[in-house]
Design an enzyme around this catalytic site. Structure first.
Site, PDB file in Angstrom:
ATOM      1  N   ASP A  15      63.864  50.197  96.547  1.00 32.38           N
ATOM      2  CA  ASP A  15      62.286  49.120  95.547  1.00 32.38           C
ATOM      3  C   ASP A  15      62.378  49.378  94.077  1.00 32.38           C
ATOM      4  O   ASP A  15      63.196  50.758  93.906  1.00 32.38           O
ATOM      5  CB  ASP A  15      61.572  50.589  96.397  1.00 32.38           C
ATOM      6  CG  ASP A  15      59.783  49.850  95.525  1.00 32.38           C
ATOM      7  OD1 ASP A  15      59.039  49.763  96.464  1.00 32.38           O
ATOM      8  OD2 ASP A  15      59.672  49.964  94.542  1.00 32.38           O
ATOM      9  N   MET A  28      64.144  43.478  86.332  1.00 30.48           N
ATOM     10  CA  MET A  28      64.282  44.580  86.932  1.00 30.48           C
ATOM     11  C   MET A  28      63.739  45.417  85.963  1.00 30.48           C
ATOM     12  O   MET A  28      65.126  46.195  85.122  1.00 30.48           O
ATOM     13  CB  MET A  28      65.112  44.699  87.453  1.00 30.48           C
ATOM     14  CG  MET A  28      64.775  45.941  88.321  1.00 30.48           C
ATOM     15  SD  MET A  28      66.283  45.744  90.006  1.00 30.48           S
ATOM     16  CE  MET A  28      68.051  45.962  89.437  1.00 30.48           C
ATOM     17  N   HIS A 174      54.687  53.307  93.818  1.00 32.77           N
ATOM     18  CA  HIS A 174      54.720  52.345  92.632  1.00 32.77           C
ATOM     19  C   HIS A 174      54.852  52.967  91.961  1.00 32.77           C
ATOM     20  O   HIS A 174      56.102  52.093  90.603  1.00 32.77           O
ATOM     21  CB  HIS A 174      53.640  51.146  91.763  1.00 32.77           C
ATOM     22  CG  HIS A 174      52.804  50.344  92.708  1.00 32.77           C
ATOM     23  ND1 HIS A 174      53.747  49.609  93.090  1.00 32.77           N
ATOM     24  CD2 HIS A 174      51.373  50.489  93.365  1.00 32.77           C
ATOM     25  CE1 HIS A 174      52.482  48.291  94.245  1.00 32.77           C
ATOM     26  NE2 HIS A 174      52.021  49.545  94.338  1.00 32.77           N
ATOM     27  N   ASP A 179      58.794  55.453  96.316  1.00 33.24           N
ATOM     28  CA  ASP A 179      58.230  54.012  97.101  1.00 33.24           C
ATOM     29  C   ASP A 179      59.785  53.724  98.258  1.00 33.24           C
ATOM     30  O   ASP A 179      59.303  54.139  99.655  1.00 33.24           O
ATOM     31  CB  ASP A 179      57.608  52.784  96.760  1.00 33.24           C
ATOM     32  CG  ASP A 179      56.437  53.256  96.118  1.00 33.24           C
ATOM     33  OD1 ASP A 179      56.146  53.819  95.909  1.00 33.24           O
ATOM     34  OD2 ASP A 179      55.831  52.356  95.397  1.00 33.24           O
TER      35      ASP A 179
END
Length: 200
Positions: A15, A28, A174, A179
């Site tokens: 994730d 990212m 999140h 996750d």
């Protein structure tokens, strides 16, 4: 002609959290990974997804960001600019970890949905390490896996439409590692599920 020997597949749930829709212009900011299980000629064997994990928070690579995307993760870009890992170091460490946990098997990234997470992960791997331990196509989308087994159109699939027994009992926070672990459990359940109406 001798039969080709196929190595097992080692599935790694990944994730990512990002501050925009695509890598390059946007960053990212974190990624987490958890080993979900292995599949060989005898079938699928789930793993404890908390046993072998990886997590890093990254320094942003551009000044651009989408406030709504950033808000989803709750990460602080200013803190990450000071304290986040250099992407080249973090992705090299991740590649080494993937090779270590998948020794003797072929690593496969799995995600929900894989399309977003794979786009960032693969771009970062190629940009900062020059190669991917998953190759160019070693990813599996959990939404597609469920749609195929359930006999549903892909666009009709959401976690809320899945049988409750398939879902992890963990919250979707999140936080990338939380996750990844949650989705590793979903993946393992999907791999052994026989479809609608099958016994639990």
């Amino acid at each position: 002609m001798a039969a080709r020997r196929t190595r097992p597949s080692l599935y790694i749930s990944v994730d990512i959290e990002a501050d925009g829709p695509i890598p390059g212009p946007y960053s990212m900011l974190s990624f987490g990974a958890a080993v979900a299980g292995v599949q060989d000629a005898d079938g699928f064997t789930p793993a404890d997804p908390q046993e072998r994990t990886f997590y890093r928070e990254l320094r942003p690579i551009s000044e651009e960001f989408v406030p709504e995307a950033l808000a989803v993760s709750g990460l602080d870009r200013e803190r990450l600019a000071r304290e986040g890992s250099e992407p080249a170091s973090a992705l090299a460490e991740f590649s080494a970890w993937v090779r270590e946990v998948s020794a003797g098997a072929q690593p496969v990234m799995c995600g929900y949905p894989a399309s977003y997470d794979w786009t960032f992960l693969y771009w970062y791997l190629i940009r900062f390490t020059g190669t991917s331990p998953f190759g160019h196509s070693g990813c599996l989308d959990m939404k597609t896996l469920y749609a195929t087994k359930a006999g549903l159109p892909l666009r009709a699939v959401a976690k809320g439409t899945m049988p409750r027994e398939l879902l992890s009992r963990r919250r979707h926070t999140h936080h990338a590692l939380d996750d990844a672990v949650e989705q590793a459990e979903l993946f393992a359940n999907l791999m052994v599920w026989q479809g609608p109406g099958s016994p639990r």
